[in-house]
Motif scaffolding. Structure first.
Motif, PDB file in Angstrom:
ATOM      1  N   LEU A 283      24.889  36.165  42.601  1.00 29.48           N
ATOM      2  CA  LEU A 283      24.392  34.877  43.078  1.00 29.48           C
ATOM      3  C   LEU A 283      25.465  34.141  43.874  1.00 29.48           C
ATOM      4  O   LEU A 283      25.198  33.587  44.940  1.00 29.48           O
ATOM      5  CB  LEU A 283      23.932  34.019  41.894  1.00 29.48           C
ATOM      6  CG  LEU A 283      22.619  34.405  41.210  1.00 29.48           C
ATOM      7  CD1 LEU A 283      22.383  33.546  39.983  1.00 29.48           C
ATOM      8  CD2 LEU A 283      21.444  34.264  42.180  1.00 29.48           C
ATOM      9  N   LEU A 284      26.702  34.153  43.368  1.00 25.20           N
ATOM     10  CA  LEU A 284      27.786  33.433  44.037  1.00 25.20           C
ATOM     11  C   LEU A 284      28.254  34.130  45.301  1.00 25.20           C
ATOM     12  O   LEU A 284      28.908  33.507  46.143  1.00 25.20           O
ATOM     13  CB  LEU A 284      28.963  33.271  43.075  1.00 25.20           C
ATOM     14  CG  LEU A 284      28.797  32.159  42.035  1.00 25.20           C
ATOM     15  CD1 LEU A 284      29.847  32.282  40.942  1.00 25.20           C
ATOM     16  CD2 LEU A 284      28.882  30.792  42.689  1.00 25.20           C
ATOM     17  N   SER A 285      27.949  35.420  45.454  1.00 27.61           N
ATOM     18  CA  SER A 285      28.374  36.132  46.657  1.00 27.61           C
ATOM     19  C   SER A 285      27.702  35.594  47.907  1.00 27.61           C
ATOM     20  O   SER A 285      28.147  35.865  49.026  1.00 27.61           O
ATOM     21  CB  SER A 285      28.082  37.631  46.507  1.00 27.61           C
ATOM     22  OG  SER A 285      26.683  37.872  46.431  1.00 27.61           O
ATOM     23  N   VAL A 286      26.637  34.816  47.732  1.00 32.66           N
ATOM     24  CA  VAL A 286      26.000  34.155  48.870  1.00 32.66           C
ATOM     25  C   VAL A 286      26.949  33.141  49.499  1.00 32.66           C
ATOM     26  O   VAL A 286      26.880  32.844  50.691  1.00 32.66           O
ATOM     27  CB  VAL A 286      24.685  33.469  48.425  1.00 32.66           C
ATOM     28  CG1 VAL A 286      24.063  32.671  49.553  1.00 32.66           C
ATOM     29  CG2 VAL A 286      23.702  34.515  47.913  1.00 32.66           C
TER      30      VAL A 286
ATOM     31  N   ALA B  29      32.849  29.564  47.418  1.00 31.48           N
ATOM     32  CA  ALA B  29      32.777  29.285  45.988  1.00 31.48           C
ATOM     33  C   ALA B  29      33.528  30.342  45.190  1.00 31.48           C
ATOM     34  O   ALA B  29      34.262  30.021  44.248  1.00 31.48           O
ATOM     35  CB  ALA B  29      31.312  29.208  45.543  1.00 31.48           C
ATOM     36  N   LEU B  30      33.360  31.612  45.556  1.00 34.24           N
ATOM     37  CA  LEU B  30      34.083  32.679  44.865  1.00 34.24           C
ATOM     38  C   LEU B  30      35.588  32.524  45.034  1.00 34.24           C
ATOM     39  O   LEU B  30      36.359  32.668  44.079  1.00 34.24           O
ATOM     40  CB  LEU B  30      33.635  34.046  45.387  1.00 34.24           C
ATOM     41  CG  LEU B  30      32.300  34.594  44.864  1.00 34.24           C
ATOM     42  CD1 LEU B  30      31.956  35.899  45.553  1.00 34.24           C
ATOM     43  CD2 LEU B  30      32.343  34.793  43.354  1.00 34.24           C
ATOM     44  N   ASN B  31      36.017  32.205  46.245  1.00 37.75           N
ATOM     45  CA  ASN B  31      37.452  32.010  46.488  1.00 37.75           C
ATOM     46  C   ASN B  31      37.990  30.823  45.704  1.00 37.75           C
ATOM     47  O   ASN B  31      39.109  30.865  45.169  1.00 37.75           O
ATOM     48  CB  ASN B  31      37.703  31.819  47.985  1.00 37.75           C
ATOM     49  CG  ASN B  31      37.456  33.077  48.784  1.00 37.75           C
ATOM     50  OD1 ASN B  31      37.510  34.188  48.243  1.00 37.75           O
ATOM     51  ND2 ASN B  31      37.173  32.934  50.068  1.00 37.75           N
ATOM     52  N   GLY B  32      37.206  29.752  45.629  1.00 41.55           N
ATOM     53  CA  GLY B  32      37.637  28.578  44.875  1.00 41.55           C
ATOM     54  C   GLY B  32      37.781  28.864  43.395  1.00 41.55           C
ATOM     55  O   GLY B  32      38.737  28.414  42.750  1.00 41.55           O
ATOM     56  N   LEU B  33      36.824  29.621  42.849  1.00 39.71           N
ATOM     57  CA  LEU B  33      36.908  29.983  41.435  1.00 39.71           C
ATOM     58  C   LEU B  33      38.104  30.879  41.164  1.00 39.71           C
ATOM     59  O   LEU B  33      38.816  30.712  40.172  1.00 39.71           O
ATOM     60  CB  LEU B  33      35.624  30.689  41.001  1.00 39.71           C
ATOM     61  CG  LEU B  33      34.388  29.805  40.849  1.00 39.71           C
ATOM     62  CD1 LEU B  33      33.143  30.654  40.688  1.00 39.71           C
ATOM     63  CD2 LEU B  33      34.543  28.865  39.657  1.00 39.71           C
ATOM     64  N   ARG B  34      38.342  31.822  42.048  1.00 43.42           N
ATOM     65  CA  ARG B  34      39.491  32.714  41.879  1.00 43.42           C
ATOM     66  C   ARG B  34      40.795  31.929  41.944  1.00 43.42           C
ATOM     67  O   ARG B  34      41.713  32.145  41.145  1.00 43.42           O
ATOM     68  CB  ARG B  34      39.460  33.800  42.950  1.00 43.42           C
ATOM     69  CG  ARG B  34      40.614  34.793  42.847  1.00 43.42           C
ATOM     70  CD  ARG B  34      40.504  35.874  43.911  1.00 43.42           C
ATOM     71  NE  ARG B  34      41.684  36.714  43.913  1.00 43.42           N
ATOM     72  CZ  ARG B  34      41.692  38.029  43.749  1.00 43.42           C
ATOM     73  NH1 ARG B  34      40.567  38.652  43.516  1.00 43.42           N
ATOM     74  NH2 ARG B  34      42.821  38.718  43.798  1.00 43.42           N
TER      75      ARG B  34
ATOM     76  N   PRO C  35      18.679  29.949  45.276  1.00 41.87           N
ATOM     77  CA  PRO C  35      19.422  29.760  44.014  1.00 41.87           C
ATOM     78  C   PRO C  35      20.918  29.980  44.169  1.00 41.87           C
ATOM     79  O   PRO C  35      21.728  29.207  43.641  1.00 41.87           O
ATOM     80  CB  PRO C  35      18.790  30.800  43.084  1.00 41.87           C
ATOM     81  CG  PRO C  35      17.439  31.037  43.623  1.00 41.87           C
ATOM     82  CD  PRO C  35      17.572  30.912  45.102  1.00 41.87           C
ATOM     83  N   GLY C  36      21.329  31.032  44.897  1.00 47.04           N
ATOM     84  CA  GLY C  36      22.745  31.283  45.103  1.00 47.04           C
ATOM     85  C   GLY C  36      23.415  30.216  45.940  1.00 47.04           C
ATOM     86  O   GLY C  36      24.564  29.829  45.676  1.00 47.04           O
TER      87      GLY C  36
END
Length: 544
Positions: free
Chosen positions: A130-133, A137-142, A199-200
């Motif tokens: 879902l977050l890969s959209v 966001a993925l970079n921020g979480l990492r 949703p993503g």
């Protein structure tokens, strides 16, 4: 039973990567951190034995840096601190108590988990897909979870502001160097072609807005907010699938707007609508509407089960067509659900009837004649062989799969836990109803009160109460001061108004309790929801 493994198979990765069982968000987030570090694939951590509380404490007191001097001298207190603050325990306080792993307070927490007791059941993979959209966001979480890790070497470089829990986990990870190997899984990531992109996109936006609060909250509180947000969005995603999948199978195609992406602020026709009880009474009118709303959604489970079986069995049909050189399957990826559903087109009808006729015959050949009344009723319906096959599977497996779906959905709603969107009183007479827990409301307010200004910069802005209520409806489908016009409702009528006013008043009281409500006067337009923190030009705490 007359079904073989192909007939019983239910997990459909094209719809959801979750193996529908009870989820625990600590374990889901811990497994998600491994995918975050390894670019979408899980980790293969090899350790000779599982770790217990004493083993974690030993890793901590063996720290050579001197950061935890004195812990060995107060072993009982140190052990209790490790067990209560750092570890996720299975059956806590019982004779069968065991350690699942550390709480996901730092990115490398997954390296210390006991994998047999820390199962995410695929929810970590679904969350990543879902977050890969939204790559930001993925970079921020990492960046947040691995902020004290060198991205090239993987070595820890703790900063001066690291909290004691994260430092303890890092010290434990360093103590296990050489004892446990962390390698990415050899299988490549399988991209999930989303049935609906919305949703993503919504989850990614909320993650980025929540990340703006990282400097204002303790890490432990911040991680709790992420667990609540992730669980909330996983639940909303599956509610959307409960509507979308059966409709797509019925229509023979997925809505084009879902697959290409909706326009800005365009409402998806499968957007969920839930009436939530804020008043808290089990017997009041708001509770009755919340029960009706929950009953409607849980009542859609059988059609979702049937739709999932349909997509999965159409994928089997696609593989058979490929062997006949009549269809081309993706080389290294799963067949997208939309492509599987497209095989319901009339041009495949003859091949489809032949394929599923063989499966129907295989099931019925194992049955004694005359057939049981339930089977005979299915055969007398005069359905196509594909629909007949689905009805036979539902006869044998429908109730079984629904049971596990209910348990999984309850856990995604955090039933009975902080941040819950659903509650159910104990006892046989207890019925499910949607509620809005204070912690969930706080998380939603934090992300919703951050808006772009005229220059495009994200900053916190106060909102009127009516604007907040409208935002909760349009963005998340949460109805408080009015009834939905679908999903079990047909809009408000005159007798509803007193219940809706009571629910709205309870919502305002809830805002006041959690410190977001400011009543400047009796004028309705000056009753505002004020951000707890100021994000934007000055980055300072706002007065409360």
């Amino acid at each position: 039973m007359a079904l073989d493994s192909k007939d019983r198979a239910f997990r459909c990765d094209a719809i959801s990567r979750i193996d529908y069982k009870t989820l625990t968000m600590d374990r889901v987030l811990t497994a998600f951190l491994a995918r975050l570090w390894h670019g979408g694939v899980t980790s293969r951590v090899r350790r000779a034995t599982d770790l217990d509380v004493d083993a974690y404490l030993e890793l901590l007191v063996d720290d050579k840096s001197g950061r935890f001097d004195g812990f060995a001298d107060n072993e009982d207190i140190s052990r209790r601190w490790v067990a209560t603050h750092l570890l996720d325990l299975v059956n806590r306080g019982r004779a069968t108590e065991a350690v699942a792993g550390p709480r996901p307070l730092h990115g490398f927490a997954y390296r210390l988990r006991n994998t047999t007791r820390s199962r995410p059941y695929g929810a970590d993979e679904q969350l990543y897909e879902l977050l890969s959209v939204n790559g930001l966001a993925l970079n921020g979480l990492r960046e947040f979870f691995f902020s004290d890790i060198d991205p090239v070497t993987g070595e820890s470089v703790p900063g001066p502001d690291i909290d004691v829990e994260s430092q303890a986990l890092l010290s434990m990870v360093e103590a296990t160097q050489g004892k446990a190997q962390d390698r990415p899984d050899s299988s490549p990531r399988r991209e999930q072609k989303q049935l609906c992109l919305q949703p993503g996109q919504l989850l990614g936006e909320d993650v980025l807005r929540l990340l703006l609060h990282r400097e204002f909250m303790p890490r432990t509180v911040f991680v709790e907010h992420f667990k609540i947000l992730f669980s909330f969005h996983l639940a909303l995603y599956h509610l959307r699938m409960f509507k979308l999948v059966p409709a797509a199978v019925r229509d023979g195609a997925v809505d084009h707007a879902c697959t290409v992406g909706h326009k800005h602020d365009e409402q998806c026709r499968f957007h969920p609508h839930l009436f939530v009880d804020v008043a808290g009474s089990e017997t009041g009118p708001p509770a009755e509407y919340a029960v009706r709303s929950a009953t409607t959604w849980y009542g859609r489970l059988p059609q979702f089960v049937r739709g999932t079986f349909a997509v999965l069995k159409l994928t089997d049909f696609a593989k058979d067509l490929q062997r006949q050189l009549k269809f081309a399957m993706p080389a290294k990826e799963d067949l997208p659900a939309a492509d599987a559903i497209a095989l319901l087109d009339k041009k495949y009808e003859a091949d489809r009837e032949v394929f599923f006729d063989m499966r129907v015959r295989r099931i019925l050949d194992d049955e004694e004649e005359p057939f049981a009344p339930e089977l005979q009723t299915i055969m007398d319906l005069g359905l196509s062989r594909f629909d007949t096959y689905l009805e036979l599977i539902m006869h044998y497996r429908g109730a079984f799969q629904r049971k596990y779906l209910v348990e999984c959905l309850d856990s995604m709603f955090l039933k009975g836990r902080p941040g819950e969107l659903l509650t159910q009183p104990r006892g046989k007479s207890g019925v499910r109803r949607f509620v809005l827990d204070s912690r969930l409301l706080e998380v939603l307010l934090q992300v919703s009160l951050v808006q772009p200004d005229e220059s495009g910069q994200m900053r916190t802005q106060p909102m009127r109460v009516d604007e907040v209520l409208d935002m909760l409806r349009s963005r998340y489908g949460l109805y408080i001061d009015t009834l939905p016009t679908e999903d079990g409702f047909h809009g408000p009528d005159l007798p509803d108004q007193a219940a809706l006013r009571a629910n709205t008043a309870a919502f305002v009281d809830r805002l006041r309790e959690i410190g977001y409500y400011r009543d400047l006067s009796d004028a309705y337009l000056t009753q505002t929801v004020t951000p707890r923190f100021t994000i934007g030009a000055h980055q300072e705490r706002s007065p409360r």
